[in-house]
Design an enzyme around this catalytic site. Sequence first.
Site, PDB file in Angstrom:
ATOM      1  CG  ASP A  21     -16.964  33.540   5.018  1.00 32.27           C
ATOM      2  OD1 ASP A  21     -16.595  34.692   5.777  1.00 32.27           O
ATOM      3  OD2 ASP A  21     -17.531  33.774   3.873  1.00 32.27           O
ATOM      4  N   GLY A  22     -17.347  33.289   8.364  1.00 33.33           N
ATOM      5  CA  GLY A  22     -18.718  33.451   8.940  1.00 33.33           C
ATOM      6  C   GLY A  22     -18.558  34.004  10.210  1.00 33.33           C
ATOM      7  NE  ARG A  25     -21.554  36.306   6.875  1.00 31.06           N
ATOM      8  CZ  ARG A  25     -21.440  35.440   5.926  1.00 31.06           C
ATOM      9  NH1 ARG A  25     -22.619  34.861   5.579  1.00 31.06           N
ATOM     10  NH2 ARG A  25     -20.073  35.019   5.759  1.00 31.06           N
ATOM     11  CG  HIS A  38     -12.480  37.389  14.010  1.00 31.78           C
ATOM     12  ND1 HIS A  38     -13.041  36.735  12.826  1.00 31.78           N
ATOM     13  CD2 HIS A  38     -12.631  38.822  13.804  1.00 31.78           C
ATOM     14  CE1 HIS A  38     -13.226  37.636  11.867  1.00 31.78           C
ATOM     15  NE2 HIS A  38     -13.031  38.967  12.301  1.00 31.78           N
ATOM     16  CB  SER A  66      -7.946  37.425   1.662  1.00 35.32           C
ATOM     17  OG  SER A  66      -8.836  38.484   2.186  1.00 35.32           O
ATOM     18  CG  LEU A 132      -1.886  17.847   9.135  1.00 31.57           C
ATOM     19  CD1 LEU A 132      -2.854  17.465   7.747  1.00 31.57           C
ATOM     20  CD2 LEU A 132      -2.989  18.042  10.334  1.00 31.57           C
TER      21      LEU A 132
HETATM   22  C1  IPE Z   1     -12.391  34.971   2.587  1.00 28.37           C
HETATM   23  O1  IPE Z   1     -13.365  35.319   3.354  1.00 28.37           O
HETATM   24  C2  IPE Z   1     -11.027  35.101   3.409  1.00 28.37           C
HETATM   25  C3  IPE Z   1     -10.925  34.317   4.303  1.00 28.37           C
HETATM   26  C4  IPE Z   1     -11.618  33.192   5.012  1.00 28.37           C
HETATM   27  C5  IPE Z   1      -9.720  34.503   5.251  1.00 28.37           C
HETATM   28  P1  IPE Z   1     -14.032  36.866   3.408  1.00 28.37           P
HETATM   29  O2  IPE Z   1     -15.126  37.029   4.326  1.00 28.37           O
HETATM   30  O3  IPE Z   1     -13.032  37.888   3.645  1.00 28.37           O
HETATM   31  O4  IPE Z   1     -14.389  36.897   1.669  1.00 28.37           O
HETATM   32  P2  IPE Z   1     -15.667  37.788   0.926  1.00 28.37           P
HETATM   33  O5  IPE Z   1     -15.300  39.118   1.238  1.00 28.37           O
HETATM   34  O6  IPE Z   1     -16.704  37.517   1.844  1.00 28.37           O
HETATM   35  O7  IPE Z   1     -15.577  37.415  -0.243  1.00 28.37           O
HETATM   36  C1  IPE Z   2     -13.767  34.805   8.442  1.00 32.84           C
HETATM   37  O1  IPE Z   2     -15.020  35.154   8.888  1.00 32.84           O
HETATM   38  C2  IPE Z   2     -12.536  35.130   8.979  1.00 32.84           C
HETATM   39  C3  IPE Z   2     -11.733  36.236   8.478  1.00 32.84           C
HETATM   40  C4  IPE Z   2     -12.050  36.434   6.813  1.00 32.84           C
HETATM   41  C5  IPE Z   2     -10.501  36.601   8.593  1.00 32.84           C
HETATM   42  P1  IPE Z   2     -15.470  36.721   8.487  1.00 32.84           P
HETATM   43  O2  IPE Z   2     -14.780  37.572   9.394  1.00 32.84           O
HETATM   44  O3  IPE Z   2     -15.250  37.211   7.113  1.00 32.84           O
HETATM   45  O4  IPE Z   2     -16.932  36.647   8.894  1.00 32.84           O
HETATM   46  P2  IPE Z   2     -18.270  37.193   7.969  1.00 32.84           P
HETATM   47  O5  IPE Z   2     -18.276  36.597   6.600  1.00 32.84           O
HETATM   48  O6  IPE Z   2     -17.977  38.747   7.678  1.00 32.84           O
HETATM   49  O7  IPE Z   2     -19.507  36.761   8.704  1.00 32.84           O
HETATM   50 MG    MG Z   3     -16.427  36.491   5.513  1.00 33.12          MG
END
Ligand code: IPE
Ligand code: IPE
Ligand code: MG
Length: 245
Positions: A21-22, A25, A38, A66, A132
């Site tokens: 995640d992140g 941002r 990404h 997701s 793996l």
């Molecule tokens: C969870 O991250 C799904 C993935 C990392 C693929 P999100 O960024 O979509 O989740 P929320 O919305 O912050 O809970």
């Molecule tokens: C995780 O990063 C990747 C996916 C959910 C596909 P995000 O796209 O959720 O990045 P943030 O959380 O908005 O920073």
């Molecule tokens: Mg996210």
Amino acid sequence: MSLKEKLIKEKLPRHVAIIMDGNGRWARRMGANRIFGHQNGVTPVHEVVEASGELGIDYLTLYAFSTENWGRPMDEIEALMGLLVSTIKKETRKLVENNVKLRTIGDLSKLPDTPRRELIRLTEETAGNTGLTVILALSYSSRTELIQAAKNIVTDACNGKIKPEDMSCTLFEQYLETAGIPDPELLIRTSGEFRISNFLLYQLAYTELYFTQKFWPDFRKEDFYAALLDYQNRERRFGKISEQL
Ligand code: IPE
Ligand code: IPE
Ligand code: MG
């Protein structure tokens, strides 16, 4: 001593799951488009796959998309699907050479044709590998997985294949998409969010949770080792008391 050297082989988890995640941002912070985040989330995937293989970890589950992510702007979804295809194409040889086996969980039928075909191809191509296992969670929802399991159980019960008294954790687990895969001992979530976001709700019952502030594009092998080291220093009591362990 490096972090890697501090790891005790016998105390490594067999299965690590990661909520990557992140990305958005991370990109926004440098004034860039979310998609740039990404794109920069691919390197850390290489890093954790490679590190897991080197350490001899058996299973690595990566939450890549997701069901809720389908609600994002179309251009972002298209970019993510495109990245999936280009990454699979680029990585095929390396995965095959390194004895990595690919599996997926989630509703692949929701994916556009090209990524779906590429995923099926790579899954088939690596099916005989014994190193793996990388499990990609794509268009995945744990609640949907549990509801689907319930549907299949009811169907089998109605057809007389199973009786109520047959039901047990072991039997129930055979109805999950993760059938045959041990539960993760460690879950890592990056980006400072402290939630599960509909990921492996059943399978995480006794998983150790590790959260880091780092955004996913900045995550490297050293961060992975740090998480594993943290895990190794925990006492997993499973409801018992220290003296019993
Ligand atoms: C969870 O991250 C799904 C993935 C990392 C693929 P999100 O960024 O979509 O989740 P929320 O919305 O912050 O809970
Ligand atoms: C995780 O990063 C990747 C996916 C959910 C596909 P995000 O796209 O959720 O990045 P943030 O959380 O908005 O920073
Ligand atoms: Mg996210």
